[in-house]
Each structure stands twice: as structure tokens, then as C-alpha cells.
Write a protein that holds these residues in place. Sequence first.
Motif, PDB file in Angstrom:
ATOM      1  N   ILE A   1      33.945  14.230  45.321  1.00 58.13           N
ATOM      2  CA  ILE A   1      34.656  15.385  45.622  1.00 58.13           C
ATOM      3  C   ILE A   1      34.622  15.433  46.984  1.00 58.13           C
ATOM      4  O   ILE A   1      35.642  15.970  47.761  1.00 58.13           O
ATOM      5  N   PHE A   2      33.503  15.501  47.680  1.00 58.21           N
ATOM      6  CA  PHE A   2      33.257  15.525  49.195  1.00 58.21           C
ATOM      7  C   PHE A   2      33.213  14.326  49.769  1.00 58.21           C
ATOM      8  O   PHE A   2      32.884  14.334  50.965  1.00 58.21           O
ATOM      9  N   GLY A   3      33.385  13.150  49.387  1.00 54.43           N
ATOM     10  CA  GLY A   3      33.113  11.957  50.083  1.00 54.43           C
ATOM     11  C   GLY A   3      32.016  11.552  50.547  1.00 54.43           C
ATOM     12  O   GLY A   3      31.959  11.073  51.786  1.00 54.43           O
ATOM     13  N   ALA A   4      31.059  12.029  49.770  1.00 51.66           N
ATOM     14  CA  ALA A   4      29.538  12.072  50.388  1.00 51.66           C
ATOM     15  C   ALA A   4      28.960  10.270  50.308  1.00 51.66           C
ATOM     16  O   ALA A   4      29.215   9.584  49.496  1.00 51.66           O
ATOM     17  N   GLU A   5      28.216  10.267  51.563  1.00 54.32           N
ATOM     18  CA  GLU A   5      27.480   8.787  51.275  1.00 54.32           C
ATOM     19  C   GLU A   5      26.096   9.008  50.706  1.00 54.32           C
ATOM     20  O   GLU A   5      25.663  10.415  50.617  1.00 54.32           O
ATOM     21  N   GLN A   6      25.551   7.989  50.433  1.00 51.58           N
ATOM     22  CA  GLN A   6      24.243   8.218  49.889  1.00 51.58           C
ATOM     23  C   GLN A   6      23.229   8.600  51.037  1.00 51.58           C
ATOM     24  O   GLN A   6      23.394   8.373  52.263  1.00 51.58           O
TER      25      GLN A   6
END
Length: 215
Positions: free
Chosen positions: A57-62
Motif C-alpha cells: 500500500i505504501f510502496g515500502a522497502e525492507q
Amino acid sequence: MKHASPLPPSLIQRYHGWKATTYAQNAAWYRRLAAEGQRPRAMIIACCDSRVHVTSIFGAEQGEFFIHRNIAGLVPSHDPGAGQHGTSAAVEYAVTGLHVSQIIVVGHSRCGGVAACAEMCEGAAPELDDDDSYVGRWMDILRPGYESVKDLDLAIRPTALEKRAVLVSLENLMTFPFVAAAVEAGDLALHGLWNDISSGVLEAYDPAADAFVAL
């Protein structure tokens, strides 16, 4: 441990695919994360539901979010005498150990845990009232929330209770002394979101309007 089983071949194949593509393309970043440790900017508390994928949803990375998931994404109130408590421990570590600047509670549509709470409160799920029901005792957290929406029209009650679950969790977060202190010092902000998994709509709680507003 004799009851453990080998991983299914389909999952092993998918792992090797990930290792050869995503990992290979970002190997330096993974090594950096391993060497330097995590420094997430926010903690996300969300439901276990497999349809809710907060990093997508937030296009988050590790390494970007410290994520805790449980049934219905609930936070219990502060209770040092409750014994082992994964959610409370995760909140404590996020705030006092990782010093996150935000805690984001994410609820969602068609939440099975929230629906189970409604059924339990309405007497339609006696098995959840059993003292041995882990789900029932966990959903007791939301009983006060059910009381606030029980007189609403049946058509809007499920969504209203899903959103109320988010607010109950935000209120309970403030019962933890270290959370309240960080919020009052301006070091921590609390946010409440609700995601419609069908339409992809994400709504945020606006305290000024006392309502969830689409982003």
C-alpha cells in the motif's frame, strides 16, 4: 521436533525465484540492513488478514516499517499484570527501543475478526464466549467499541465497527505511559487508517472532523 514438516516444493521454488531476482538486484541493500541494523521510521499495527499488504500500500522497502500484525489489528490497554503479550511487547520495543516517530493503526473492510466480535456480542457465537477461546478473549478488547455502534443500521454497522476498532486501539495506545510521554513530548504521532480492500480506498481518521476521510 518430530511434528515439523519439510517446506512445500512450491514455496521453495518461489524462494529461489526471489533470491535470483529481487535479492540479487538489491543484495548490497540487504547486506547494509544486516550490518547496520534496523532504523524504521514508523510502526504499523495491522490485521493478520492475508488480503491486507501494508508494505505494498505504501510502496515500502525492507527496513522502512516495523510491522506487527494480529487478529483485527487491535491494541490492548496497558496492563503490566497480563503476562506474556506480543502486541504490548512490540509497541514497547518500537517506542522505547527503536524510537519510531509514528505508529499507524490500519483497519480494513470485511475484517473477519471484527465480524466475529459483533457475532459474539450479539450472542450468535457462543463458542467465542468460552474462556478457552483465544480469539474470543482477544476480541474482548473491542467490546466497548461494539457498544458504541450496536444501534446503527445493520447495513453500515460492520464498517462502523471496523473503524471503531482503529479508534479503540489508538485510545489504548495512549494508556501505555511510554507512548503517552512520547506523544506529549512531540516525539511520536499516532495515526488511524481504514482500507477498503475491494476499491483500494484508504481513509485516515481526522480528529477535527471526528471521521475517517479518504486520502
